[in-house]
Design an enzyme around this catalytic site. Structure first.
Site, PDB file in Angstrom:
ATOM      1  N   HIS A  61       0.858  -1.188   0.000  1.00 19.62           N
ATOM      2  CA  HIS A  61       0.000   0.000   0.000  1.00 19.62           C
ATOM      3  C   HIS A  61       0.894   1.238   0.000  1.00 19.62           C
ATOM      4  CE1 HIS A  61       0.932  -0.574   4.244  1.00 19.62           C
ATOM      5  NE2 HIS A  61       0.459   0.636   4.525  1.00 19.62           N
ATOM      6  N   HIS A  63       1.203   3.933   2.175  1.00 23.78           N
ATOM      7  CA  HIS A  63       1.603   4.708   3.344  1.00 23.78           C
ATOM      8  C   HIS A  63       3.112   4.910   3.338  1.00 23.78           C
ATOM      9  CE1 HIS A  63      -2.265   3.921   5.886  1.00 23.78           C
ATOM     10  NE2 HIS A  63      -2.397   4.939   5.036  1.00 23.78           N
ATOM     11  N   ASP A  65       5.615   4.895   5.362  1.00 27.09           N
ATOM     12  CA  ASP A  65       6.609   4.006   5.962  1.00 27.09           C
ATOM     13  C   ASP A  65       6.891   2.790   5.085  1.00 27.09           C
ATOM     14  OD1 ASP A  65       3.918   3.337   6.668  1.00 27.09           O
ATOM     15  OD2 ASP A  65       4.641   1.955   8.208  1.00 27.09           O
ATOM     16  N   HIS A  66       6.079   2.577   4.045  1.00 26.02           N
ATOM     17  CA  HIS A  66       6.278   1.446   3.139  1.00 26.02           C
ATOM     18  C   HIS A  66       6.856   1.858   1.785  1.00 26.02           C
ATOM     19  CE1 HIS A  66       4.000  -1.673   5.492  1.00 26.02           C
ATOM     20  NE2 HIS A  66       3.602  -0.556   6.094  1.00 26.02           N
ATOM     21  N   HIS A 140      -7.151  -1.843   4.945  1.00 24.84           N
ATOM     22  CA  HIS A 140      -6.278  -1.065   5.834  1.00 24.84           C
ATOM     23  C   HIS A 140      -6.582   0.413   5.652  1.00 24.84           C
ATOM     24  CE1 HIS A 140      -2.947   0.376   8.151  1.00 24.84           C
ATOM     25  NE2 HIS A 140      -2.304   0.868   7.112  1.00 24.84           N
ATOM     26  N   ASP A 211       0.055  -4.292   6.126  1.00 27.46           N
ATOM     27  CA  ASP A 211      -0.836  -3.736   7.146  1.00 27.46           C
ATOM     28  C   ASP A 211      -2.279  -4.133   6.838  1.00 27.46           C
ATOM     29  OD1 ASP A 211       1.554  -2.565   7.742  1.00 27.46           O
ATOM     30  OD2 ASP A 211       0.825  -0.499   7.684  1.00 27.46           O
ATOM     31  N   HIS A 269       6.250  -5.895  11.387  1.00 27.30           N
ATOM     32  CA  HIS A 269       5.619  -4.589  11.624  1.00 27.30           C
ATOM     33  C   HIS A 269       5.400  -4.408  13.123  1.00 27.30           C
ATOM     34  CE1 HIS A 269       2.862  -1.147  10.799  1.00 27.30           C
ATOM     35  NE2 HIS A 269       3.577  -1.060   9.700  1.00 27.30           N
TER      36      HIS A 269
END
Length: 301
Positions: A61, A63, A65-66, A140, A211, A269
């Site tokens: 996805h 976000h 942090d990814h 998510h 996530d 995670h």
């Protein structure tokens, strides 16, 4: 066979021990990166993997942090003058994040390396012959999130004693038989693959879930996986906070594994608010064969 190298195992906030999310999967001579958190290129170097054979990036996805490690990785690949095209697979919204991030650094419609952006829809992502990758949606928060299922091809090996008994010569003829094709020998005899092939080796299955705020609907996809890699950001005592931020607890991840015939559960995670021992204790009380991944862990399936 699949070989996993965990490059980053933290939740949203990295720590001195855990980098932002990133997982390298080696399959059939292909290197596939799943997510690319900030610092992933350095983690690739520290792990000894490097960049040379990396040509697929699967994004769970969009976000930050990814995905924030993408510009740095791509810039390094440009400096190394890699001629290979990097294929990036992600949901449409995720790819839009990537495109806007690259545009902010290199200009509209530009990137430092050749790219092929492939939007994900549920189903087959890659068919490499030796293995396949399928994706399926997960929930998510407000993202178009996907998880990935890797499966190796069923293999049957030639039986040397049968080859000798039937006087099958070395060379291309044996290759034809190994690939399941009937052959005719110089003496006129016909050899069928079933005469010289051993029993089928079991297919290996790896499922990677990023996530997710719920396990609802996931059992059919993760069922009978040899290894399930999935987030466990919270403990059950903080389940209300887990719901608020769209994440799982360790016990929820373990319950999914227990109900789905998973052979090994690997939790990642991980939030810095918990000790690994506490995450592991909660999960193993539900599903015994569980481990908590740390950066640079390597698992072979």
């Amino acid at each position: 066979m699949f070989a996993l190298t965990f490059l980053g195992t933290s939740a949203s906030v990295p720590s001195s021990e855990r980098n932002h999310p990133g997982l390298l999967v080696e399959a059939g001579g292909t290197w596939i990166l799943v997510d690319c958190g900030e610092g992933t290129q350095r983690q690739l170097l520290r792990s000894g993997a490097g960049f040379r054979r990396l040509d697929h990036l699967l994004l769970t996805h969009g976000h930050f942090d990814h995905v924030l490690g993408i510009p740095g990785l791509f810039s390094t690949l440009r400096l190394r003058q890699s001629p290979d095209v990097m294929t990036v697979h992600g949901g449409p919204g995720t790819l839009d994040v990537v495109v806007r991030m690259l545009a902010g650094l290199w200009g509209e419609g530009r990137a430092p390396i050749p790219l092929d952006l492939v939007p994900l829809t549920e189903g087959r992502v890659i068919d490499a012959g030796e293995f396949t990758i399928d994706c399926f949606p997960v929930r998510h928060r407000d993202t178009d999130s996907f998880a990935f299922s890797f499966q190796s091809a069923i293999r049957r090996h030639l039986l040397s004693d049968r080859l000798l008994a039937l006087r099958v010569p070395d060379g291309p003829i044996r290759k034809e038989l190994a690939e399941g094709r009937q052959v005719r020998l110089d003496d006129g005899r016909t050899i069928d693959p079933e005469q010289v092939l051993g029993p089928a080796e079991g297919r290996k299955k790896l499922v990677i879930v990023g996530d997710t705020e719920t396990t609802e609907g996931l059992a059919e996809h993760v069922g009978d996986a040899d290894v399930l890699v999935i987030e466990a950001t919270f403990l059950a005592r903080d389940a209300a906070t887990a719901r608020e931020y769209g994440h799982l607890t360790a016990s929820e991840a373990a319950a999914l594994a227990a109900a789905s015939g998973v052979k090994q559960l690997v939790l990642t995670h991980i939030s810095g608010r918990y000790a690994d021992e506490d995450i592991l204790a909660e999960a193993t009380s539900v599903f015994r064969n569980t481990r908590v991944a740390i950066d640079f862990d390597r698992i072979t399936i």
